[in-house]
Design an enzyme around this catalytic site. Sequence first.
Site, PDB file in Angstrom:
ATOM      1  N   ASN A  75      35.462  63.822  27.929  1.00 25.66           N
ATOM      2  CA  ASN A  75      34.539  62.981  27.179  1.00 25.66           C
ATOM      3  C   ASN A  75      34.856  63.068  25.687  1.00 25.66           C
ATOM      4  O   ASN A  75      35.286  64.099  25.180  1.00 25.66           O
ATOM      5  CB  ASN A  75      33.070  63.293  27.499  1.00 25.66           C
ATOM      6  CG  ASN A  75      32.658  64.731  27.306  1.00 25.66           C
ATOM      7  OD1 ASN A  75      33.445  65.663  27.483  1.00 25.66           O
ATOM      8  ND2 ASN A  75      31.404  64.940  26.970  1.00 25.66           N
ATOM      9  N   GLU A 119      35.276  60.451  33.011  1.00 26.23           N
ATOM     10  CA  GLU A 119      35.720  59.686  34.166  1.00 26.23           C
ATOM     11  C   GLU A 119      36.374  58.378  33.754  1.00 26.23           C
ATOM     12  O   GLU A 119      37.459  58.018  34.226  1.00 26.23           O
ATOM     13  CB  GLU A 119      34.533  59.382  35.102  1.00 26.23           C
ATOM     14  CG  GLU A 119      33.824  60.618  35.611  1.00 26.23           C
ATOM     15  CD  GLU A 119      32.639  61.040  34.735  1.00 26.23           C
ATOM     16  OE1 GLU A 119      32.797  61.152  33.491  1.00 26.23           O
ATOM     17  OE2 GLU A 119      31.556  61.263  35.288  1.00 26.23           O
ATOM     18  N   CYS A 134      29.995  55.031  34.811  1.00 25.25           N
ATOM     19  CA  CYS A 134      31.199  55.590  35.440  1.00 25.25           C
ATOM     20  C   CYS A 134      31.231  55.280  36.930  1.00 25.25           C
ATOM     21  O   CYS A 134      32.287  54.990  37.491  1.00 25.25           O
ATOM     22  CB  CYS A 134      31.268  57.096  35.202  1.00 25.25           C
ATOM     23  SG  CYS A 134      31.687  57.505  33.499  1.00 25.25           S
ATOM     24  N   CYS A 192      33.035  58.539  28.423  1.00 22.56           N
ATOM     25  CA  CYS A 192      32.893  59.590  29.428  1.00 22.56           C
ATOM     26  C   CYS A 192      34.268  60.016  29.948  1.00 22.56           C
ATOM     27  O   CYS A 192      35.226  59.241  29.919  1.00 22.56           O
ATOM     28  CB  CYS A 192      32.056  59.099  30.603  1.00 22.56           C
ATOM     29  SG  CYS A 192      30.352  58.719  30.173  1.00 22.56           S
ATOM     30  N   CYS A 225      27.662  59.292  35.360  1.00 17.94           N
ATOM     31  CA  CYS A 225      26.609  58.361  34.944  1.00 17.94           C
ATOM     32  C   CYS A 225      26.780  57.035  35.685  1.00 17.94           C
ATOM     33  O   CYS A 225      27.777  56.802  36.370  1.00 17.94           O
ATOM     34  CB  CYS A 225      26.662  58.154  33.429  1.00 17.94           C
ATOM     35  SG  CYS A 225      28.051  57.156  32.852  1.00 17.94           S
ATOM     36  N   GLU A 261      32.996  61.883  22.164  1.00 10.95           N
ATOM     37  CA  GLU A 261      31.774  61.356  21.550  1.00 10.95           C
ATOM     38  C   GLU A 261      32.056  60.677  20.216  1.00 10.95           C
ATOM     39  O   GLU A 261      33.110  60.865  19.607  1.00 10.95           O
ATOM     40  CB  GLU A 261      30.769  62.490  21.348  1.00 10.95           C
ATOM     41  CG  GLU A 261      30.268  63.060  22.646  1.00 10.95           C
ATOM     42  CD  GLU A 261      29.270  64.187  22.456  1.00 10.95           C
ATOM     43  OE1 GLU A 261      28.625  64.540  23.445  1.00 10.95           O
ATOM     44  OE2 GLU A 261      29.127  64.719  21.337  1.00 10.95           O
TER      45      GLU A 261
END
Length: 130
Positions: free
Chosen positions: A43, A56, A91, A54, A88, A45
Amino acid sequence: MLDNLELLNYAKQACENAYVPYSNFHVGACALYDTGNYYVGCNVENASYGLSLCAERNAMSNAIVAGEKGKLVKIAVYSKDRANCMPCGACRQWMAEFKKDDNLQIVLESENSKCAVFTIEELLPYGFVL
């Protein structure tokens, strides 16, 4: 083809590279395709949270950048900050987009450090499809 523990180990390694100055929540992923190729992501940010990526989706994006033409068959997701780190919704939809079939496996590390495996159908039973 990599087994579930190998996938989780690659996801753990990727997790170490997570850029998470805001949440301090580290996630790594390893995506396996039916070609036998695998791709990792972590990930990343951003101060504008909506621009964060993310692990994934980062792994699947790396597959696209590399020219992967196969379909996603497994993806491992790992966080050193939480067991059973579920993907999430965004994803999950990405996984549905690139899956080989409804048997796509999502591999997580459970609380007892074993593998917990879910199918995309279990995690996204009514995904958006065209």
